[in-house]
Enzyme design. Sequence first.
Site, PDB file in Angstrom:
ATOM      1  N   GLY A 254     -22.413 -61.942  -8.406  1.00  0.00           N
ATOM      2  CA  GLY A 254     -23.335 -61.678  -7.307  1.00  0.00           C
ATOM      3  C   GLY A 254     -24.625 -62.463  -7.369  1.00  0.00           C
ATOM      4  CD  GLU A 296     -16.173 -60.041 -13.277  1.00  0.00           C
ATOM      5  OE1 GLU A 296     -15.119 -59.739 -13.844  1.00  0.00           O
ATOM      6  OE2 GLU A 296     -16.617 -59.439 -12.284  1.00  0.00           O
ATOM      7  N   PRO A 297     -19.762 -65.046 -12.380  1.00  0.00           N
ATOM      8  CG  PRO A 297     -20.570 -67.036 -13.304  1.00  0.00           C
ATOM      9  CD  PRO A 297     -19.910 -65.737 -13.670  1.00  0.00           C
ATOM     10  N   GLY A 298     -19.432 -66.406  -9.124  1.00  0.00           N
ATOM     11  CA  GLY A 298     -18.530 -67.127  -8.228  1.00  0.00           C
ATOM     12  C   GLY A 298     -19.353 -68.047  -7.353  1.00  0.00           C
ATOM     13  NE  ARG A 299     -23.018 -65.389  -2.817  1.00  0.00           N
ATOM     14  CZ  ARG A 299     -22.436 -65.038  -1.677  1.00  0.00           C
ATOM     15  NH1 ARG A 299     -22.432 -65.875  -0.660  1.00  0.00           N
ATOM     16  NH2 ARG A 299     -21.881 -63.848  -1.532  1.00  0.00           N
ATOM     17  NE  ARG A 336     -21.149 -66.684   2.981  1.00  0.00           N
ATOM     18  CZ  ARG A 336     -22.449 -66.854   3.087  1.00  0.00           C
ATOM     19  NH1 ARG A 336     -22.928 -67.959   3.618  1.00  0.00           N
ATOM     20  NH2 ARG A 336     -23.296 -65.946   2.662  1.00  0.00           N
ATOM     21  CE1 TYR A 340     -19.491 -61.466   4.447  1.00  0.00           C
ATOM     22  CE2 TYR A 340     -20.904 -63.407   4.439  1.00  0.00           C
ATOM     23  CZ  TYR A 340     -19.787 -62.730   3.977  1.00  0.00           C
ATOM     24  OH  TYR A 340     -18.960 -63.307   3.050  1.00  0.00           O
ATOM     25  CB  CYS A 367     -11.306 -69.762  22.019  1.00  0.00           C
ATOM     26  SG  CYS A 367     -10.681 -71.414  22.352  1.00  0.00           S
ATOM     27  CE1 TYR A 396     -16.506 -64.881  -2.110  1.00  0.00           C
ATOM     28  CE2 TYR A 396     -18.685 -65.725  -2.622  1.00  0.00           C
ATOM     29  CZ  TYR A 396     -17.596 -64.966  -2.966  1.00  0.00           C
ATOM     30  OH  TYR A 396     -17.569 -64.297  -4.157  1.00  0.00           O
TER      31      TYR A 396
HETATM   32  C1  LIG Z   1     -16.833 -61.168  -5.644  1.00  0.00           C
HETATM   33  C2  LIG Z   1     -16.892 -60.691  -7.050  1.00  0.00           C
HETATM   34  C3  LIG Z   1     -17.577 -61.441  -8.000  1.00  0.00           C
HETATM   35  C4  LIG Z   1     -18.323 -62.708  -7.685  1.00  0.00           C
HETATM   36  O1  LIG Z   1     -19.317 -62.568  -6.760  1.00  0.00           O
HETATM   37  P1  LIG Z   1     -20.231 -63.842  -6.463  1.00  0.00           P
HETATM   38  O2  LIG Z   1     -21.220 -63.408  -5.497  1.00  0.00           O
HETATM   39  O3  LIG Z   1     -19.341 -64.898  -5.881  1.00  0.00           O
HETATM   40  O4  LIG Z   1     -20.822 -64.258  -7.757  1.00  0.00           O
HETATM   41  C5  LIG Z   1     -17.557 -60.998  -9.313  1.00  0.00           C
HETATM   42  N1  LIG Z   1     -16.911 -59.867  -9.651  1.00  0.00           N
HETATM   43  C6  LIG Z   1     -16.248 -59.119  -8.754  1.00  0.00           C
HETATM   44  C7  LIG Z   1     -15.544 -57.907  -9.191  1.00  0.00           C
HETATM   45  C8  LIG Z   1     -16.214 -59.503  -7.429  1.00  0.00           C
HETATM   46  O5  LIG Z   1     -15.565 -58.764  -6.539  1.00  0.00           O
END
Ligand SMILES: *Cc1c(COP(=O)(O)O)cnc(C)c1O
Length: 437
Positions: A254, A296-299, A336, A340, A367, A396
């Site tokens: 997050g 758990e970094p994603g974004r 996105r 949101y 459309c 995303y």
């Molecule tokens: C989506 C998610 C993440 C990653 O969130 P980011 O905002 O992309 O860092 C990590 N852990 C869990 C369980 C998630 O659902």
Amino acid sequence: MLPQHIAHVFPDTTDTNPAGHLTIGRCDAVELVEEYGTPLYVLDEATLRSKCRQFAGAFASRYANAQAVYASKAYINPALARIFAEEGLGLDVVSGGELAVAMAGEVPLERVYFHGNNKTPAELEEAVAAGIGRVVVDSFHELDLLERICAETGKTQDILVRVSPGIDPHTHAYTTTGIIDSKFGFSIQTGDAEKAVTQAIAAPHLNLQGLHFHLGSPIFELEPYQAATDLVLRFAAGMREQGLYLQEFSPGGGFAIAYTRNDQPPSPDDYAEAIVSTLAATCEELGMEQPSLVIEPGRSIIGPAGVALYRIGAIKEIPGVRTYVSVDGGMGDNIRPALYQASYEVLSANRPAAEPDATVTIAGKYCESGDVLASDILLPTPAAGDVIAIPAAGAYCPSMASNYNLNPRPPIVLVNDGQSRLIRRRESYADMMLCDL
Ligand SMILES: *Cc1c(COP(=O)(O)O)cnc(C)c1O
């Protein structure tokens, strides 16, 4: 040189060249779209790898036993999975499809975590059979199902229990996950978390390693991580007598990124300092051994590395109302803004240094009237054929892409030091009909 007020929103290697074009990874954006077409997603490998190292390093330098796990749902494919494995990251997957990509990318399975609020029986069977590192159990239904699957196959599965700490991270309602009114996790407040931990300890084929929470995304504040870490550790301490030994602790992901010029997210070091200092202090206070830490970094890994390139087509000026500048992508590749109300910067890719003298709204080709990528932004007076760049588009966007209106999903090109490598080709019309009988 990029305009200074938006340079921090673009990949680290972004610049301009003598032709006056935008460059990413020393590749000319206009030449990239001539070669690969538009819309095009460009990922800067240097930024991607640097973000992996920043996050892994920020936590590892402060905490002896820390592991970064990339959240695949931000975007994954086999080529990227290989890069993350090379960088020593694990993967967080949320479906059998993401697990299959992790396996195709030869990510060590002990570093793969399986999340999700409703994993199907088939997905859990696949994960257990593959020897996945952790299943992060999210419901009583899943506790029963996973125990049954493991009993039938004679395996023991390492698990975490996902708890919901009831803490609001102050982000969009659609991306808030750790509050009491959420479909995710076992609530600590309602007593479900206690029941789940007790049930997990008693399950003969489940090996409870620890607890996980994920508050939502993007989170610009540090305080929610600290409050939740403290609260979850206290919950864990309260469960010691019931047999919980917290070997692993995961405060999720997050972490925020800058989407627009005004965004000033905390740095990886800021997040790491906040989480690790709370973890260490609370463990000491409670007399708990320090668990291993999984983030758990994603974004925050892939978001800043990505730039979307589009070509401008129709321009509709409505005097006194608005000027719509339409591009050849939109909500099919980036939902996105429609989903949101996400905001983006827009920069001319063929004239990045030109004076932005026109206020326009960038519309997609889908459309839907809601198919708007950016409202009332400044661009040099646009013309059909111009190429625009939308930064911070790595996360995303391609992962949420659809074939709505049967537009082929865009290709993804990895750039590095003047070289470009296609890691996903553009879909063809035939691809879109592949499953039609
Ligand atoms: C989506 C998610 C993440 C990653 O969130 P980011 O905002 O992309 O860092 C990590 N852990 C869990 C369980 C998630 O659902």
